[in-house]
Scaffold this motif. Structure first.
Motif, short mmCIF file in Angstrom:
data_model
loop_
_atom_site.label_atom_id
_atom_site.label_comp_id
_atom_site.label_asym_id
_atom_site.label_seq_id
_atom_site.Cartn_x
_atom_site.Cartn_y
_atom_site.Cartn_z
N LEU A 20 1.04 -1.20 -0.06
CA LEU A 20 -0.01 0.10 0.19
C LEU A 20 0.92 1.31 0.06
CD1 LEU A 20 -2.71 -0.97 2.55
CD2 LEU A 20 -3.06 -0.73 0.29
N HIS A 23 2.36 1.79 -3.41
CA HIS A 23 1.38 2.11 -4.23
C HIS A 23 1.02 3.68 -4.25
CE1 HIS A 23 -2.10 1.55 -7.01
NE2 HIS A 23 -3.12 2.16 -5.95
N ALA A 24 0.85 4.06 -2.86
CA ALA A 24 0.57 5.59 -2.62
C ALA A 24 1.74 6.47 -3.06
CB ALA A 24 0.08 5.76 -1.13
N CYS A 76 -2.96 9.27 2.21
CA CYS A 76 -2.52 7.70 2.33
C CYS A 76 -1.31 7.58 3.35
CB CYS A 76 -2.58 6.98 0.94
SG CYS A 76 -4.49 6.84 0.19
N MET A 117 -8.26 0.40 3.44
CA MET A 117 -7.22 1.08 2.43
C MET A 117 -6.87 -0.19 1.25
SD MET A 117 -4.66 3.60 4.40
CE MET A 117 -3.81 3.92 3.05
N THR A 120 -9.84 -0.58 -1.13
CA THR A 120 -10.03 0.48 -1.98
C THR A 120 -8.96 0.55 -3.00
OG1 THR A 120 -11.21 1.71 -0.17
CG2 THR A 120 -10.41 2.92 -2.15
N LEU A 121 -7.55 0.03 -2.59
CA LEU A 121 -6.53 0.54 -3.59
C LEU A 121 -6.20 -0.67 -4.26
CD1 LEU A 121 -4.37 3.02 -1.20
CD2 LEU A 121 -5.81 3.62 -3.07
#
Length: 122
Positions: A20, A23-24, A76, A117, A120-121
């Protein structure tokens, strides 16, 4: 030493947190490198509707998307900096890994924030 190496666990329970975070960071980097949108830089997208109000909304969306993407990625990353696993400090018996809790909300890892998160991501 990176932030992710500080929070890494030997059992691999931190893999989703790291994914995550990466990714952010990727979203933020791509948005920061993007050319700000403007009619003179990219042109107007094809018109789908005859409505002038919808056209204005489209233009406003494209004009603000870069900054809003950066702000979203920053949010995020801040949430991920707060919500990371930590050893709950309990005793374990056998080969089972120790229970981990979220450093911020102290709920069992992964906490609801990280689960949301991830959903969603992903």
């Amino acid at each position: 030493m990176t932030t992710s190496s500080i929070y890494a666990s030997s059992t691999g329970q931190n893999d989703e947190h790291e994914r995550l975070r990466l990714h952010a960071e990727g979203i933020r980097e791509r948005a920061a490198k993007a050319v700000p949108w403007g009619p003179e830089t990219v042109g107007l997208p094809p018109q789908i509707s005859e409505s002038a109000l919808l056209r204005i909304n489209d233009v406003a969306f494209y004009a603000n998307a870069r900054q809003e993407s950066i702000a979203f990625a920053d949010l995020c990353l801040r949430l991920l900096a707060l919500h990371h696993p930590r050893d709950a400090g309990g005793l374990t018996s056998g080969a089972a890994p120790p229970i981990q809790r979220c450093n911020c909300c102290m709920l069992r890892w992964p906490c609801p924030t990280i689960r949301e998160m991830t959903g969603t991501l992903s």
